[in-house]
Write a protein that holds these residues in place. Structure first.
Motif, PDB file in Angstrom:
ATOM      1  N   ASN A  24       6.180  -6.377  50.700  1.00 33.64           N
ATOM      2  CA  ASN A  24       7.258  -5.521  51.419  1.00 33.64           C
ATOM      3  C   ASN A  24       6.448  -4.045  51.802  1.00 33.64           C
ATOM      4  N   PHE A  42       9.151   0.424  51.483  1.00 33.55           N
ATOM      5  CA  PHE A  42      10.456   0.535  51.241  1.00 33.55           C
ATOM      6  C   PHE A  42      10.866   1.628  49.747  1.00 33.55           C
ATOM      7  N   THR A  43      11.822   2.503  50.150  1.00 30.07           N
ATOM      8  CA  THR A  43      12.173   3.263  48.659  1.00 30.07           C
ATOM      9  C   THR A  43      13.667   2.737  48.537  1.00 30.07           C
ATOM     10  N   GLY A  44      13.561   2.493  47.090  1.00 30.25           N
ATOM     11  CA  GLY A  44      14.988   1.821  46.412  1.00 30.25           C
ATOM     12  C   GLY A  44      16.131   2.886  46.368  1.00 30.25           C
ATOM     13  N   THR A  45      17.169   2.562  45.883  1.00 25.55           N
ATOM     14  CA  THR A  45      18.302   3.382  45.589  1.00 25.55           C
ATOM     15  C   THR A  45      18.635   2.847  44.134  1.00 25.55           C
ATOM     16  N   THR A  50      18.580  -2.562  47.198  1.00 23.23           N
ATOM     17  CA  THR A  50      19.255  -1.918  48.180  1.00 23.23           C
ATOM     18  C   THR A  50      18.095  -0.675  48.476  1.00 23.23           C
ATOM     19  N   TYR A  51      18.000  -0.434  49.789  1.00 26.03           N
ATOM     20  CA  TYR A  51      16.764   0.527  50.152  1.00 26.03           C
ATOM     21  C   TYR A  51      17.430   1.541  51.008  1.00 26.03           C
ATOM     22  N   THR A  97      21.900   2.749  54.199  1.00 32.02           N
ATOM     23  CA  THR A  97      21.093   1.945  53.434  1.00 32.02           C
ATOM     24  C   THR A  97      21.176   0.757  53.811  1.00 32.02           C
ATOM     25  N   ASN A  99      20.631  -3.683  52.103  1.00 31.14           N
ATOM     26  CA  ASN A  99      20.266  -4.424  50.859  1.00 31.14           C
ATOM     27  C   ASN A  99      19.825  -5.805  51.438  1.00 31.14           C
TER      28      ASN A  99
END
Length: 162
Positions: A24, A42-45, A50-51, A97, A99
């Protein structure tokens, strides 16, 4: 489920020819022969799978990470149209966001408008890799239509001297 990261990064239309997507994460060498590399992930939450944005980093081949910046989808309007169309409140945990769970046949980031992200990546990389971002004819429409303005008529004295 898959993020379909190669397709997402292709949608960004980044100009770096020496690049690849592994898993990714996008990896590029914007300046051939230089020790600096670019990575975008990608940065997660706080929610699983979920990004909420992208993390862009400059990495030195010998010294490791030198600098990084987080680009949130909310700050760059990536999902604004989609969320407005779905009446999602800005305070909602899912606003801006995406997911990994999505409609069959559609990417998980369906409805993304990547123009703001691309512009932010261009601005960031122009600092670290000057000249690597070649001027390009972007595939997005221009903000305004160009109109030709008629030139001012020649002055009466200039017309008489001819």
């Amino acid at each position: 489920m898959s993020l379909q990261a190669p397709e997402f990064f292709a949608e960004l239309c980044l100009p770096f020819t020496d690049s690849t997507v592994v898993g990714n994460t996008y990896y590029a060498t914007p300046v051939a022969g230089a020790p600096l590399r670019l990575t975008i992930g990608f940065t997660g939450t706080i929610y699983a799978d979920t990004y909420g944005g992208l993390r862009v980093a400059v990495v030195h081949a010998d010294r490791g990470e030198i600098d990084a910046v987080a680009l949130s989808f909310v700050d760059h309007g990536t999902f604004h149209r989609r969320d407005e169309a779905q009446n999602r409140l800005r305070q909602s945990s899912t606003y801006g966001t995406f997911n990994e769970y999505h409609r069959p046949g559609q990417p998980p980031w369906e409805g993304a408008v990547t123009t703001g992200l691309r512009d932010a990546i261009e601005q960031y990389t122009s600092v670290w890799f000057p000249g690597a971002w070649a001027p390009s004819a972007r595939s997005r429409p221009a903000a305004r239509t160009e109109h030709k303005v008629p030139s001012a008529p020649a002055s009466p004295t200039a017309a008489r001297t001819r």
